[in-house]
Each structure stands twice: as structure tokens, then as C-alpha cells.
Scaffold this active site. Sequence first.
Site, PDB file in Angstrom:
ATOM      1  N   GLY A 179      37.735  75.262  49.055  1.00 50.36           N
ATOM      2  CA  GLY A 179      37.255  75.709  47.743  1.00 50.36           C
ATOM      3  C   GLY A 179      36.945  77.183  47.724  1.00 50.36           C
TER       4      GLY A 179
ATOM      5  N   GLY B  24      37.711  79.792  46.211  1.00 45.68           N
ATOM      6  CA  GLY B  24      37.452  80.567  45.003  1.00 45.68           C
ATOM      7  C   GLY B  24      36.107  80.292  44.389  1.00 45.68           C
ATOM      8  N   GLY B  25      35.338  79.372  44.970  1.00 45.66           N
ATOM      9  CA  GLY B  25      34.038  79.002  44.417  1.00 45.66           C
ATOM     10  C   GLY B  25      32.987  80.077  44.620  1.00 45.66           C
ATOM     11  CG  PHE B  26      28.452  81.238  42.921  1.00 48.70           C
ATOM     12  CD1 PHE B  26      28.633  82.613  42.796  1.00 48.70           C
ATOM     13  CD2 PHE B  26      27.165  80.721  42.815  1.00 48.70           C
ATOM     14  CE1 PHE B  26      27.554  83.454  42.570  1.00 48.70           C
ATOM     15  CE2 PHE B  26      26.081  81.554  42.583  1.00 48.70           C
ATOM     16  CZ  PHE B  26      26.274  82.923  42.473  1.00 48.70           C
ATOM     17  CB  ILE B  27      28.632  79.260  48.059  1.00 46.91           C
ATOM     18  CG1 ILE B  27      27.432  78.949  47.160  1.00 46.91           C
ATOM     19  CG2 ILE B  27      28.154  79.516  49.495  1.00 46.91           C
ATOM     20  CD1 ILE B  27      26.700  77.656  47.540  1.00 46.91           C
TER      21      ILE B  27
ATOM     22  NE  ARG C 162      40.246  71.514  41.954  1.00 47.69           N
ATOM     23  CZ  ARG C 162      39.508  70.864  41.063  1.00 47.69           C
ATOM     24  NH1 ARG C 162      39.601  69.554  40.974  1.00 47.69           N
ATOM     25  NH2 ARG C 162      38.710  71.518  40.261  1.00 47.69           N
TER      26      ARG C 162
ATOM     27  CG  ASP D 129      47.294  70.152  43.943  1.00 46.39           C
ATOM     28  OD1 ASP D 129      46.886  71.293  43.660  1.00 46.39           O
ATOM     29  OD2 ASP D 129      48.496  69.843  43.976  1.00 46.39           O
TER      30      ASP D 129
ATOM     31  CE  LYS E 232      26.060  68.351  48.268  1.00 46.63           C
ATOM     32  NZ  LYS E 232      27.281  69.085  48.668  1.00 46.63           N
TER      33      LYS E 232
ATOM     34  N   PRO F 238      20.897  74.465  50.837  1.00 50.45           N
ATOM     35  CG  PRO F 238      22.630  75.298  49.491  1.00 50.45           C
ATOM     36  CD  PRO F 238      22.330  74.280  50.572  1.00 50.45           C
TER      37      PRO F 238
END
Length: 820
Positions: A10, A12-15, A35, A57, A164, A188
Site C-alpha cells: 500500500g 501510496g498510502g498516508f503512512i 492497486r 490488486d 484489527k 499508533p
Amino acid sequence: MSETLVLVTGVGGFIAAHVADQLLERGYRVRGTARGPKYQALAETVKRPGLEFVRIDDVATSDFTAALAGVDAVIHLACPLPGRKSVEETFSSAIEGTMNVVRQAQRAGVKKLVVTSSFGCLLSPTHMPAFHGLTFTEQDWGVTDDAEFEQQKDNKFYVYFTAKIKTEIALWDFARAHPELEVATILPGYVIGPYSASFPLPADIASMGTNDLVLQIITGGAVLPAPNWLVDVRDVARAHVLALTRLPLGGHGDARFIVNAATYPWAKAAAHIARARPALAGRIVPLDTIAPLPGVLSGLDNTRSKTVLGVGSYITPEDTLGAAVDAVLALQKHWAQVNREIRCTWRQGLLKCSLGNIMHLNIFGQHMVVISSAKVAKDLLDKKGSIYSDRPQSVILRLCGYTRTFPLLSHNETWRKQRRLVAYEFNVGSISKYYALQEKEAVTLVRNLLDNPDNLMREIQMYGVNGFTFPKSASSNNYDIRRIGSIIMRVTYGYQVKSVDDRMLAIPLQSLGNFSKISTPGAFLVDQIPALQYLPRWMPGSGFLDKVDTWHQMFMDSCWDPYQWSKTNIDTGDALMPNLCASIIQSQEEPLSDDEEAQAVYATGSILGGGLDTNMSSVLSFLMAMILYPQVQAKGQAELDLVVGKNRLPELSDRPNLPYLRSIMAEVLRWSPALPLGIPHALEEDDDYEGYFLPKGSLVIPNIWEMSHDPEVYTDPMVFNPERFDGVDAEMAKASSLAFGFGRRVCPGMHFAEGTLFSIIMTTLATCDVLAGLDENGKEVMPKYAYTSGTISFPEPFPVKLQLRSAAAATLLADISTVE
């Protein structure tokens, strides 16, 4: 650069973007997963030494063999935030996604794994322990309850944190069964802060991470009465990288790390922003209205992250909030710029729009999905019509009455009733009864243009570009293009329009002009602040309500007056038959109820608005094409001469024997669609399509112009070329059907509209040569392929000259009576 290759899921995600940045800064090589469309965008736009991308994907089901080739360690972060997916998809992405990555990494011989978990794994998914004044450590574990879960399935936070908890339990169970693995989990708090400068900015709220809570605060949204253990995204990324460098860190009790800067309630965050950024204070809800917390906020013990991982000191909450606010404000400016760029504009006669097949945007809180592929449009708008058939609702349009008509009605039973009335009358098996009328009006149009060629553009300027403003001094023969309006009035109400200023047509057209003005996005503040509709009339700022009253009355008159005339005159014989109103009224054994009559009134009132402008635009595009492509005109005339001959005018019954003329009409609708961006749909439920999460309420915009000019489908799409269809009706239909909408919102009058357009095309070509008009100096003026902007697009004004092909053609035109 180090030879160590780290797979970041992932990416491209924020973290994850910050994790990739920090790994690269430390000399690691990074392979990031993404994806579908996001992978393509990253691969094309992000160029950093040591960074590569691989397409995955679905983390829950995809094969990671290629992604894991040569990898030394994995940092797994890919997981949707609360509410971004359905319950099933949230569990699949969180649990199966994580375990699929971990299992395949273990089989590939990768030993080092760092996985992003959550503070939610420390306490019950209800979050109530968060308000008991406790202190949580890495030894605490959340406990899930299946019975309670069934009661909480609509609570997105409960679902997310349950997923989670189950994910981390499954992860450590697997780690114990495979002791060769070196695993660490990062837990976090709420993560906010700046975006990575190396990666594209988020395209919408769904991809902006927990910064959406900051956006909510500074745009006047609710301030959550929720626990806020605040941490900067840069510190969270640093903790992931430090955990990787320090593996192995022991068993599951020793390799979990709380990463959090401080306990900092959202109300305190809002108060700080208001103090630190006075310019934003007015946007934030009054602080004394923020709901209090339900108890004493618990704390998170971050000692081990500081000492064992070596995080040391954290960025302060105040500095983090400042960076997050700056990031969100910059993101709003970016979205506004993107919004301006994607407003497809006509430049040098060519609509420019640099979009992919599907793009999901968020413009000031409104989700927009722009579709530029016929396949995607059919996948969503046709095949999933049950959830893609709503319309966006406007307060100003509702106040003026326009949302009572089926083109703008919500996808409900009232819409179904109205549409059924129109669809029944205009289905392909019923429209032949109107052929004679369409043929006669086409003849009258051609005859009037031969007598007064200047009327063509003057009429278009009156009714199209200038918002249907009528000069009071218009002459009686100055309504050539209004012939289309005359056809619609005759077919709908049995009313024969008598002159250019006939009130029965002028009022509906003026109402359409009002609609054009008030439907412009952003024209009225009441659409952004609905409470303004309730302002007392004496209060400053309420002046628009007086205009609303006028517009509403005109709309009501435009629908009810023609209907009442038709209803009254069915039996007198003044209402010409057949007509839609008469069909509706006479089909009932009993008089219509008040509700049934209202639906009939608004259904019939929809016809003029749905058919006038679009047909006018298509007729003008046809005339332009014949001037610019005389060889097409000549070939069409030759077919008419061969099939019909020169001793009679063509009739709509000849249409099956005129494949080239059918191709000309299809090419007109493809080459210059009157609705280049269609009419927006609204999504009724959350949906997922090829990696895009599409939220409920999204505006879905079919970019018909791009679909019709796709070079992979249409060779040389800017060239007017009827031969591209090879005379095959199925190929023509693929192009022409785009002009009439999609799914359950397809225009129910499309067959009638095609008949009107075809009648004008065949009558014009059978009797006339279409030539370039002359300027004031007598020189030919060739039209340019240039169109107006707006929902309905017209060719920019151009002069045209019709020249009779023969004396016989003049006789044929003259022999047709203008009286029914």
C-alpha cells in the site's frame, strides 16, 4: 545504496509513503505495492532512485510471488480506514490481507516482518475503557464479542477495531507456529501530519488518511467526542523503520510497540487550531458546543517505543496539528485546481480532458466519479443500475419546482410512474404514428431556411447560447429551429404553435432559460447552506426567495397550462391527435386522481426540456459536418437519389433502406454529442470498482465526449467519417446510444428524437446542398469545429446557405401543406 530490498504494501498510502521516503533516505531499496489505476499513476509519476512498483490488486487474494522476489523484509501497511469498505471487505482486507502477505512471505523465505496494527488492539472495540482513566501498555489486548459484534455491525469504528484485533491475534498465532520469523507490530494513535512530497496528493477524502478529521474540524464539521491519542505520521513511519533495523525483538509481548506522542482530545485540538490560526477560527464550530467526553480519558504508555525502538522524543501535538492544517489547506487548493482542470473546456474547437477511464475526486467534500470509458459506464450505470440511477439533489431547483420532473427526480416510485407514462408513448413500436408530423415539420424547417437563411443562427442565439431570451419584435417566420419545439408541443399536447411569440411555447422556453441560469453550480448559496431557504422575507440576504417565487410560478405555468389546454380540448377536436396527454387521459377508465394527474403534468412537462436543446445542437452539428465534409454530403444525396428517387420526398419509413444516412446520423451523435458530460447520476450505496472505493452519494459523471472520441475505439475520432460503421447498425448503436444516457436513466424519448433528427437530415439532403454561408463582404465563411461550454453544448455561430438541388425539389417542398 544498500542491497537490502524492502517490500512496502500500500505504498501510496498516508503512512506508507513516509515509510518509503525514510527507507530510501537510509539507503534501502524499496518495492511498493499498489492497486490497479493507482499502480499505473505511481509508476508513471514517481521517479526516485531505488524505488520500484508492483501491481497487487487485492492483498487478500493476489499472488505475491513476483512482488516478493529478492525481498529481504516486508513492511505491511495496506488496510482501509474505518467506513471505507463494507463489513465483509474490511475483514477480508485486514485479516486475510495481512495473513496472505505473511504466509507468502514466510514461504518465500522472508524472515523480517513489520506490520501496522492499531491502538484499538489494546482495548474493547466499544472504546469505553478509553474513558476509564487507565493507562494502556503493550501487554493489554482487546477482546472481541461475537454477539456484541452482531449488534454493532453498523458502527464503522467497532467493525474496524474488531478486524484489527482479530488480525493481530492471527498474526502472532502464525508467528508462534513459525519461530524463524522475526515480527514486530506498530500500534499508533490517531495519525495526522503532512503528506509525502514524493508521492501524489490524495485525490479525495477516502484516501487522505486520518487527516480527514482535521479537515472536518476546519470546515465546520463535528468535533468527535472520541479519544485522541495523537501522533505525527513522520514519527509513525520512523517507528516502522526503526523496528525493521532492530529485529529480532523477541516474542509477541516484546515486539509490540505503542507509538503515540500524547493524549490530546479533539476538542483541545480544535481549540488550539482556533488560537493558532485566527483566520480559521470562524470555520470551527463554537467550542462550547462540543460534546464532553463520557469519562476520564485513558493514556497510552509509549515508553518502550522511546527506549527499545529508539524513537526518543516525539514531534509535539501542536507542531503536528500545524503541519496537518497546512497539509489540509494545501490539499483543498490542490483539489480546487484539479476541479478547474477537469472542467472539460473547448479550446480551439477541441474538448480537452486528461482523465483516465475512471477518476474519483473529492471537491469541497463532494465525491465525484468521472467515467471516460463506455465499458466502465456500462459496467456501473447499466449493470449496476439499481444503485447508480439516482440524481444529485439541489435545494434551489427543488424550490423552483424542477425536481418534480422525472429527469431530475430521485430514483423512486414517483420517477418510475412518470417515466413509464413517457416510455409507453414513445417506445419504438408506437412512434410511427408521429412520422407524418416529423416529416412535415422537417419540410417547413428547410423551406423557411431557404427563404430566410439568416434566421438559423439568430434563432440558435435566442434559444440556445443566450439562455432562451426572446426579442419581443421577432417576426412570425423567425422560428425555424423552434420547429423542434413546435414538434414537441404538437406531440405532447396536440397543440399547434401559431407564431414565434405564442405564449404556450414561449413560457415553457422561458422556464427552460431560468433552469439554465439557476442550475449553474455555485450560482446560489442556498445549495451550500440549505438553512437560507427558511430566512424571513424581511431579513437581508432573502431577496433570492422573491426570484424563486417568480421562477416557481413560471415553472408551474409551463407544465400545467399546456396540459389543461390539452385536457380541455380533447373532446372539442382542437387538440390534434394523437398526443401524449390524450393517450394518458384516455387510457384510464376512471378520471385521474390528483396524484395521478400531477404525475401526468410533470411527465409531459419534461418532454420539451429533454428534447429541445439537444436536438437543436445535433441539427447544427449536422449542418456543420455537411459543409466541412462535402464528400459525405454527396454520398448521402446519392443514396437518397438511388433509393427514393427524385420524384418524391423521403419518408421515415424509408429509413431501413438508407444505411448511409443512418451512419451520418450516428456519426453526428458521436462526433458532437450535445451533452458532452451527460447528466450526473448519484450513487445510492457504497460500491467498489477495480480498486476504487466509491462512496454513497457520489456524483457520477459520464464523460460522453471522451467515450465518443476514444482513439482505441474510433480511428481518427475528430474526423467526421460515417464509413467507420461499415453500414452495421450494431456499430452505429454503440456510438449513438451514448448520447441518450445509460441504464435506467436512458432517455425514454430517444427513438422519437432520432426520428426527428433523421427526418431533418433526409429532407435537407434530398432537396438541398448545404453550403458555407457568406460574410458581410460576400466571402465564404467555413465553420470551425468549436463549441460552447455548458451542460448542453452548441456549435459556435456560423453562417449556412441552403441551395435547392433542382426545380423539382422546390416543387416537392412547396406541395407539402403546413396545416394538419
